[in-house]
Enzyme design. Structure first.
Site, PDB file in Angstrom:
ATOM      1  N   SER A  80     -13.784  24.993 -28.287  1.00  0.00           N
ATOM      2  CA  SER A  80     -14.074  23.707 -28.910  1.00  0.00           C
ATOM      3  C   SER A  80     -13.046  23.449 -29.991  1.00  0.00           C
ATOM      4  O   SER A  80     -12.491  24.382 -30.583  1.00  0.00           O
ATOM      5  CB  SER A  80     -15.479  23.760 -29.510  1.00  0.00           C
ATOM      6  N   ASN A 137      -1.412  -2.039  13.490  1.00  0.00           N
ATOM      7  CA  ASN A 137      -2.865  -1.790  13.519  1.00  0.00           C
ATOM      8  C   ASN A 137      -3.212  -0.501  14.260  1.00  0.00           C
ATOM      9  O   ASN A 137      -4.039   0.284  13.794  1.00  0.00           O
ATOM     10  CB  ASN A 137      -3.593  -2.984  14.140  1.00  0.00           C
ATOM     11  N   LYS A 163      -7.850   4.091   2.783  1.00  0.00           N
ATOM     12  CA  LYS A 163      -7.036   5.267   2.487  1.00  0.00           C
ATOM     13  C   LYS A 163      -7.182   5.756   1.051  1.00  0.00           C
ATOM     14  O   LYS A 163      -7.299   6.952   0.800  1.00  0.00           O
ATOM     15  CB  LYS A 163      -5.565   4.975   2.823  1.00  0.00           C
ATOM     16  N   TYR A 223      -8.883  -5.924  13.167  1.00  0.00           N
ATOM     17  CA  TYR A 223      -8.318  -5.490  11.886  1.00  0.00           C
ATOM     18  C   TYR A 223      -8.434  -6.589  10.832  1.00  0.00           C
ATOM     19  O   TYR A 223      -8.209  -7.770  11.095  1.00  0.00           O
ATOM     20  CB  TYR A 223      -6.832  -5.106  12.061  1.00  0.00           C
ATOM     21  N   HIS A 232     -39.033  25.257  -9.183  1.00  0.00           N
ATOM     22  CA  HIS A 232     -39.293  24.361 -10.336  1.00  0.00           C
ATOM     23  C   HIS A 232     -38.593  24.866 -11.602  1.00  0.00           C
ATOM     24  O   HIS A 232     -39.060  24.594 -12.704  1.00  0.00           O
ATOM     25  CB  HIS A 232     -40.797  24.223 -10.611  1.00  0.00           C
ATOM     26  N   LYS A 264     -17.468  28.523 -29.750  1.00  0.00           N
ATOM     27  CA  LYS A 264     -17.773  27.986 -28.427  1.00  0.00           C
ATOM     28  C   LYS A 264     -16.893  28.550 -27.306  1.00  0.00           C
ATOM     29  O   LYS A 264     -15.713  28.805 -27.484  1.00  0.00           O
ATOM     30  CB  LYS A 264     -17.629  26.453 -28.422  1.00  0.00           C
ATOM     31  N   SER A 301       0.833  -1.220   0.000  1.00  0.00           N
ATOM     32  CA  SER A 301       0.000   0.000   0.000  1.00  0.00           C
ATOM     33  C   SER A 301       0.854   1.251   0.000  1.00  0.00           C
ATOM     34  O   SER A 301       0.347   2.350   0.160  1.00  0.00           O
ATOM     35  CB  SER A 301      -0.912   0.000   1.237  1.00  0.00           C
ATOM     36  N   GLU A 310     -18.292  22.253 -15.093  1.00  0.00           N
ATOM     37  CA  GLU A 310     -18.776  20.909 -15.444  1.00  0.00           C
ATOM     38  C   GLU A 310     -17.949  19.824 -14.764  1.00  0.00           C
ATOM     39  O   GLU A 310     -18.478  18.816 -14.287  1.00  0.00           O
ATOM     40  CB  GLU A 310     -18.731  20.712 -16.954  1.00  0.00           C
ATOM     41  N   GLN A 347      -7.275  -1.690   4.499  1.00  0.00           N
ATOM     42  CA  GLN A 347      -6.253  -0.930   3.788  1.00  0.00           C
ATOM     43  C   GLN A 347      -6.879  -0.091   2.662  1.00  0.00           C
ATOM     44  O   GLN A 347      -6.302   0.907   2.239  1.00  0.00           O
ATOM     45  CB  GLN A 347      -5.219  -1.905   3.217  1.00  0.00           C
TER      46      GLN A 347
HETATM   47  N1  ARG Z   1      -0.933  -1.052   5.296  1.00  0.00           N
HETATM   48  C1  ARG Z   1      -1.826  -1.486   6.307  1.00  0.00           C
HETATM   49  C2  ARG Z   1      -3.161  -0.750   6.190  1.00  0.00           C
HETATM   50  O1  ARG Z   1      -3.165   0.277   5.645  1.00  0.00           O
HETATM   51  C3  ARG Z   1      -1.253  -1.248   7.676  1.00  0.00           C
HETATM   52  C4  ARG Z   1      -1.797  -2.147   8.714  1.00  0.00           C
HETATM   53  C5  ARG Z   1      -1.302  -3.526   8.499  1.00  0.00           C
HETATM   54  N2  ARG Z   1      -1.668  -4.386   9.555  1.00  0.00           N
HETATM   55  C6  ARG Z   1      -1.669  -5.708   9.375  1.00  0.00           C
HETATM   56  N3  ARG Z   1      -2.039  -6.409  10.414  1.00  0.00           N
HETATM   57  N4  ARG Z   1      -1.369  -6.270   8.267  1.00  0.00           N
HETATM   58  O2  ARG Z   1      -4.169  -1.226   6.634  1.00  0.00           O
END
Ligand code: ARG
Length: 459
Positions: A277, A110, A325, A317, A156, A283, A23, A290, A322
């Site tokens: 355009s 976590n 994010k 968890y 309306h 245009k 990630s 938009e 993940q």
């Molecule tokens: N990259 C992980 C996330 O964003 C971090 C937490 C990972 N924890 C684990 N037990 N694998 O969730």
């Protein structure tokens, strides 16, 4: 690079699986918050005698150096690392040796990721609030220039009653004020520290969660360690607040697009916020508005994705989380870019007062005022309403307006009509007389501007 958790495994992770699992391309942007959280954690470990102070000193200096190097570009985030937490710890250990290996005592990724994300979103929320604030300031200054600019108010999408352009703009300013409050509320709910919850059950070490919470600017700690690492409500609440801002921007965009059309021509967008355009030489397109309207969809989608990701997810968890994010970061980026481009577009748009006034003069939008005139002369409202309806029908058949219909024609329907009627149904009079609090009169608009200015002074 060997995984930190490699000890338990006899084979390394498949390359494709490794890339899929990583990630860092998404969470790398939280490096400041990750380092800040680690510094607070290390200081606490030292203060509680869990690791020796000399190791804490090495860790703190090492983390500061990593931060400086990342900021200066001397160190680059390694995309081969699993996530930002692993990256920072790996670099630290490489640089300071065994002391670095002590940082993760009494902590888990976590609680670490839950902490980082809250810190990150708190910072971003402040930036977003500042951008909304600038937009509100622009709106009130545009509104102040147009407290007497008559335009048709719509229901309306049919012309309804005269309002002023300033009043209409302030309606949006009010929405954005509420948006600020909504984001602040979400931040307040979010601002408790999960750090110290560890993997899910807490820890056997004598940690001090309140010390790290205080150092990181949290208002308190989350009370249940399982909840602390499982909770992503804050992404939903904040994501909903961001989606609401986008909804407001989208409604505003829609009006700007309509107003800029030849059918309305209430405004002329500045050349610097429109495009041409590739084929039609005449245009001038409102692409920016938009796109803001279009991007609203993805912010809604991000909220829905997070809600769905968490649905049915067992405690505590799970790696599904993940995905939180990418969704909320995209909402943050989208909202910031929309707010940044929207404000100068509103600031530079030219208001075509004559066209607004002209549109207001057609559509019988002073009919309510004509009925109210009769009410003031002692006629019950329902009767006055009916007479005015008949007068409008007569105007339509004669191709006239209420302003141009002769007094004799009025008097056929009621002898309460007198020459003073014409002053009363002038659009300027109709707007100026809407003196009820929150109405479209000049005094009411000034009061609204005062309220908003006051609100902003506390933000
Ligand atoms: N990259 C992980 C996330 O964003 C971090 C937490 C990972 N924890 C684990 N037990 N694998 O969730």
């Amino acid at each position: 690079m060997d995984k930190m958790w490699a000890g338990r495994f006899s084979k390394s992770l498949d390359e494709v699986a490794d890339d899929f699992n990583s990630s860092i391309r998404v969470d790398g942007r939280m490096y400041r918050q990750d380092i800040r959280g680690s510094m607070a954690h290390a200081a606490m470990l030292g203060a509680r005698g869990i690791i020796p102070q000399k190791d804490v000193d090495l860790i703190l200096a090492g983390l500061q150096q990593i931060l400086d190097d990342l900021e200066s570009g001397a160190l680059e985030i390694d995309p081969a690392c699993e996530d930002i937490h692993m990256f920072v710890e790996a670099v630290l250990t490489k640089r300071i040796g065994d002391a670095g290996k002590k940082l993760h005592t009494a902590r888990s990724r976590n609680d670490q990721v839950a902490t980082d994300l809250r810190l990150y979103l708190r910072d971003e929320s402040n930036e977003i609030i500042a951008l909304i604030r600038e937009l509100i300031v622009t709106l009130i200054s545009q509104a102040a220039r147009h407290t007497a600019t008559i335009m048709p108010g719509y229901t309306h999408l049919q012309r309804a009653q005269p309002v002023t352009f300033g009043h209409h703009l302030l309606a949006y300013a009010m929405m954005f004020c509420r948006d600020i409050t909504r984001i602040q509320d979400a931040v307040r709910h979010m601002n408790v520290s999960p750090l110290g919850a560890c993997a899910l059950a807490g820890t056997t070490y004598q940690t001090d969660r309140r010390m790290t919470a205080g150092a990181l600017g949290f208002d308190g700690i989350s009370w249940n360690s399982i909840d602390a690492v499982s909770d992503r409500d804050f992404c939903i609440e904040l994501g909903a607040a961001f989606a609401t801002v986008m909804m407001h921007l989208s409604r505003f965009s829609e009006e700007i697009i309509l107003w800029a059309s030849w059918e309305f021509k209430f405004i002329e967008l500045d050349d610097s916020f429109t495009t041409g355009s590739s084929i039609m030489p005449q245009k001038k397109n409102p692409d920016i508005a938009e796109l803001v309207r279009g991007k609203t969809a993805r912010v809604y989608g991000n909220l829905m994705a997070t809600l769905t990701m968490l649905k049915s997810l067992p405690l505590a968890y799970n790696k599904d989380m993940q995905e939180d994010k990418e969704a909320i970061f995209d909402s943050v980026d989208t909202l910031k870019s929309c707010l940044t481009v929207f404000r100068p577009m509103v600031e530079t748009m030219q208001v075509l007062e004559g066209n607004m006034r002209e549109a207001a003069s057609r559509g019988f939008i002073n009919a309510t005022d004509c009925a109210d005139y009769l009410v003031r002369k002692g006629i019950p409202f329902r009767t006055a309403y009916k007479i005015t309806g008949q007068l409008v029908a007569e105007c339509i058949s004669l191709g006239l307006t209420l302003e141009t219909l002769p007094l004799e024609a009025y008097q056929k329907y009621s002898d309460a009509f007198e020459a003073d009627l014409y002053e009363e149904i002038k659009l300027e009079t109709c707007a100026a007389k809407r003196i009820s609090e929150g109405g479209t009169s000049e005094a009411s608009i000034q009061a609204q501007i005062k309220y908003i200015t006051e609100f902003l002074s506390h933000v």
